[in-house]
Design a protein around this motif. Structure first.
Motif, PDB file in Angstrom:
ATOM      1  N   ASN A  21       0.813  -1.215   0.000  1.00 31.42           N
ATOM      2  CA  ASN A  21       0.000   0.000   0.000  1.00 31.42           C
ATOM      3  C   ASN A  21       0.848   1.267   0.000  1.00 31.42           C
ATOM      4  O   ASN A  21       0.318   2.370  -0.195  1.00 31.42           O
ATOM      5  CB  ASN A  21      -0.923   0.036   1.220  1.00 31.42           C
ATOM      6  N   CYS A  22       2.147   1.131   0.205  1.00 30.94           N
ATOM      7  CA  CYS A  22       3.044   2.292   0.278  1.00 30.94           C
ATOM      8  C   CYS A  22       2.895   3.171  -0.963  1.00 30.94           C
ATOM      9  O   CYS A  22       2.883   2.678  -2.090  1.00 30.94           O
ATOM     10  CB  CYS A  22       4.488   1.812   0.412  1.00 30.94           C
ATOM     11  N   ILE A  23       2.818   4.485  -0.735  1.00 26.97           N
ATOM     12  CA  ILE A  23       2.716   5.456  -1.834  1.00 26.97           C
ATOM     13  C   ILE A  23       4.024   6.243  -1.997  1.00 26.97           C
ATOM     14  O   ILE A  23       4.059   7.268  -2.682  1.00 26.97           O
ATOM     15  CB  ILE A  23       1.535   6.424  -1.631  1.00 26.97           C
ATOM     16  N   LEU A  27       7.979   9.691   4.186  1.00 33.22           N
ATOM     17  CA  LEU A  27       7.893  10.103   5.589  1.00 33.22           C
ATOM     18  C   LEU A  27       8.672   9.166   6.510  1.00 33.22           C
ATOM     19  O   LEU A  27       9.400   9.607   7.405  1.00 33.22           O
ATOM     20  CB  LEU A  27       6.432  10.185   6.008  1.00 33.22           C
ATOM     21  N   CYS A  28       8.546   7.874   6.294  1.00 29.10           N
ATOM     22  CA  CYS A  28       9.233   6.928   7.190  1.00 29.10           C
ATOM     23  C   CYS A  28      10.744   7.011   7.023  1.00 29.10           C
ATOM     24  O   CYS A  28      11.491   6.823   8.002  1.00 29.10           O
ATOM     25  CB  CYS A  28       8.745   5.502   6.956  1.00 29.10           C
ATOM     26  N   VAL A  29      11.209   7.304   5.820  1.00 31.21           N
ATOM     27  CA  VAL A  29      12.652   7.422   5.577  1.00 31.21           C
ATOM     28  C   VAL A  29      13.199   8.634   6.328  1.00 31.21           C
ATOM     29  O   VAL A  29      14.313   8.605   6.857  1.00 31.21           O
ATOM     30  CB  VAL A  29      12.923   7.533   4.064  1.00 31.21           C
ATOM     31  N   SER A  66       2.560   7.414  11.790  1.00 33.47           N
ATOM     32  CA  SER A  66       2.412   8.575  10.905  1.00 33.47           C
ATOM     33  C   SER A  66       2.181   8.209   9.452  1.00 33.47           C
ATOM     34  O   SER A  66       1.793   9.069   8.659  1.00 33.47           O
ATOM     35  CB  SER A  66       3.676   9.443  10.982  1.00 33.47           C
ATOM     36  N   CYS A  67       2.442   6.972   9.068  1.00 34.71           N
ATOM     37  CA  CYS A  67       2.276   6.576   7.667  1.00 34.71           C
ATOM     38  C   CYS A  67       0.845   6.853   7.207  1.00 34.71           C
ATOM     39  O   CYS A  67      -0.103   6.370   7.826  1.00 34.71           O
ATOM     40  CB  CYS A  67       2.595   5.089   7.508  1.00 34.71           C
ATOM     41  N   PRO A  68       0.676   7.624   6.128  1.00 32.41           N
ATOM     42  CA  PRO A  68      -0.672   8.041   5.724  1.00 32.41           C
ATOM     43  C   PRO A  68      -1.544   6.917   5.190  1.00 32.41           C
ATOM     44  O   PRO A  68      -2.767   7.077   5.119  1.00 32.41           O
ATOM     45  CB  PRO A  68      -0.404   9.092   4.642  1.00 32.41           C
TER      46      PRO A  68
HETATM   47  S1  SF4 Z   1       5.378   6.555   5.407  1.00 30.17           S
HETATM   48 FE1  SF4 Z   1       4.143   4.860   4.558  1.00 30.17          FE
HETATM   49  S2  SF4 Z   1       3.513   5.561   2.500  1.00 30.17           S
HETATM   50 FE2  SF4 Z   1       5.175   6.884   3.177  1.00 30.17          FE
HETATM   51  S3  SF4 Z   1       7.010   5.956   2.274  1.00 30.17           S
HETATM   52 FE3  SF4 Z   1       6.806   5.134   4.375  1.00 30.17          FE
HETATM   53  S4  SF4 Z   1       5.616   3.227   4.170  1.00 30.17           S
HETATM   54 FE4  SF4 Z   1       5.388   4.392   2.262  1.00 30.17          FE
END
Ligand code: SF4
Length: 77
Positions: A21-23, A27-29, A66-68
């Motif tokens: 589902n990652c877009i 943010l996580c990086v 926080s992942c949207p």
């Molecule tokens: S915060 Fe969630 S959607 Fe954004 S890059 Fe990381 S895993 Fe993907």
């Protein structure tokens, strides 16, 4: 809730993972740079190293919260 049955293939083995589902919002990086990386060729983030101390764990938990699109899970194998 992330789905451990839909992990992206680049994740290192272990509890923490990113699912399909990652877009690729990055943010996580930014939040947990010691554990998440972006695969720009494929357009998603993944866990390249499992959290190894309290600081990394806290950053991973913040990223998961926080992942949207709720693509981060910690119930993997
Ligand atoms: S915060 Fe969630 S959607 Fe954004 S890059 Fe990381 S895993 Fe993907």
């Amino acid at each position: 809730m992330a789905d451990k049955g839909s992990k992206v293939g680049s994740n290192v083995g272990g509890a923490w993972y990113v699912d399909t589902n990652c877009i690729n919002c990055n943010l996580c990086v930014t939040t947990a740079p010691d554990n998440f990386k972006t695969n720009d060729d494929e357009g998603f983030a993944y866990v390249f190293k499992q959290p190894a101390n309290g600081d990394e764990l806290a950053q991973c938990e913040e990223a998961m919260g926080s992942c949207p699109v709720e693509a981060i899970g910690n119930d993997g194998d």
